[in-house]
Design a protein around this motif. Sequence first.
Motif, PDB file in Angstrom:
ATOM      1  N   LEU A  24     -20.240  -0.469  -0.889  1.00 40.73           N
ATOM      2  CA  LEU A  24     -18.918  -0.403  -1.482  1.00 40.73           C
ATOM      3  C   LEU A  24     -18.282   0.925  -1.093  1.00 40.73           C
ATOM      4  O   LEU A  24     -18.921   1.972  -1.188  1.00 40.73           O
ATOM      5  N   LYS A  25     -17.064   0.860  -0.643  1.00 40.87           N
ATOM      6  CA  LYS A  25     -16.310   2.066  -0.315  1.00 40.87           C
ATOM      7  C   LYS A  25     -15.100   2.103  -1.238  1.00 40.87           C
ATOM      8  O   LYS A  25     -14.297   1.175  -1.268  1.00 40.87           O
ATOM      9  N   VAL A  26     -14.983   3.164  -2.021  1.00 39.88           N
ATOM     10  CA  VAL A  26     -13.890   3.303  -2.975  1.00 39.88           C
ATOM     11  C   VAL A  26     -13.037   4.488  -2.532  1.00 39.88           C
ATOM     12  O   VAL A  26     -13.550   5.550  -2.209  1.00 39.88           O
ATOM     13  N   GLY A  27     -11.734   4.281  -2.511  1.00 40.44           N
ATOM     14  CA  GLY A  27     -10.823   5.355  -2.135  1.00 40.44           C
ATOM     15  C   GLY A  27      -9.603   5.349  -3.037  1.00 40.44           C
ATOM     16  O   GLY A  27      -9.330   4.379  -3.743  1.00 40.44           O
ATOM     17  N   PHE A  28      -8.879   6.436  -3.014  1.00 42.00           N
ATOM     18  CA  PHE A  28      -7.672   6.582  -3.817  1.00 42.00           C
ATOM     19  C   PHE A  28      -6.546   7.029  -2.906  1.00 42.00           C
ATOM     20  O   PHE A  28      -6.762   7.757  -1.941  1.00 42.00           O
ATOM     21  N   SER A  29      -5.322   6.601  -3.207  1.00 38.04           N
ATOM     22  CA  SER A  29      -4.183   6.937  -2.369  1.00 38.04           C
ATOM     23  C   SER A  29      -2.953   7.190  -3.225  1.00 38.04           C
ATOM     24  O   SER A  29      -2.665   6.429  -4.158  1.00 38.04           O
ATOM     25  N   ASP A  30      -2.228   8.246  -2.902  1.00 34.17           N
ATOM     26  CA  ASP A  30      -0.961   8.516  -3.574  1.00 34.17           C
ATOM     27  C   ASP A  30       0.140   7.611  -3.045  1.00 34.17           C
ATOM     28  O   ASP A  30       1.234   7.573  -3.607  1.00 34.17           O
ATOM     29  N   GLU A  31      -0.134   6.882  -1.960  1.00 38.47           N
ATOM     30  CA  GLU A  31       0.861   6.006  -1.356  1.00 38.47           C
ATOM     31  C   GLU A  31       0.962   4.653  -2.059  1.00 38.47           C
ATOM     32  O   GLU A  31       1.879   3.894  -1.806  1.00 38.47           O
ATOM     33  N   MET A  32       0.025   4.361  -2.951  1.00 37.11           N
ATOM     34  CA  MET A  32       0.057   3.096  -3.683  1.00 37.11           C
ATOM     35  C   MET A  32       0.629   3.337  -5.075  1.00 37.11           C
ATOM     36  O   MET A  32       0.553   4.444  -5.612  1.00 37.11           O
ATOM     37  N   GLN A  33       1.196   2.281  -5.661  1.00 34.68           N
ATOM     38  CA  GLN A  33       1.740   2.349  -7.018  1.00 34.68           C
ATOM     39  C   GLN A  33       0.594   2.563  -8.012  1.00 34.68           C
ATOM     40  O   GLN A  33      -0.532   2.120  -7.784  1.00 34.68           O
ATOM     41  N   ALA A  34       0.870   3.202  -9.115  1.00 36.93           N
ATOM     42  CA  ALA A  34      -0.132   3.392 -10.164  1.00 36.93           C
ATOM     43  C   ALA A  34      -0.631   2.030 -10.628  1.00 36.93           C
ATOM     44  O   ALA A  34       0.155   1.128 -10.897  1.00 36.93           O
TER      45      ALA A  34
END
Length: 65
Positions: A24-34
């Motif tokens: 599993l690879k989990v990432g976070f992005s400021d480019e996606m909506q909350a």
Amino acid sequence: MDTENIDELIEMIDNKMNGGVSRLKVGFSDEMQAGEKKEAYHHGRCDVGSPWATGSVGNCDAIDE
């Protein structure tokens, strides 16, 4: 990230692992909506989205002789 979001993330990971997901690879992005989530699945061992996984390698038909 608040405690509620952390608990939700841990639950999501636990459910994936209990469902038989071995990687599993989990990432976070400021480019996606909350609250927006995106999931990608790949059958092989290449990284999801890599040129090898997407078949976009420019010289994949090259053969060493």
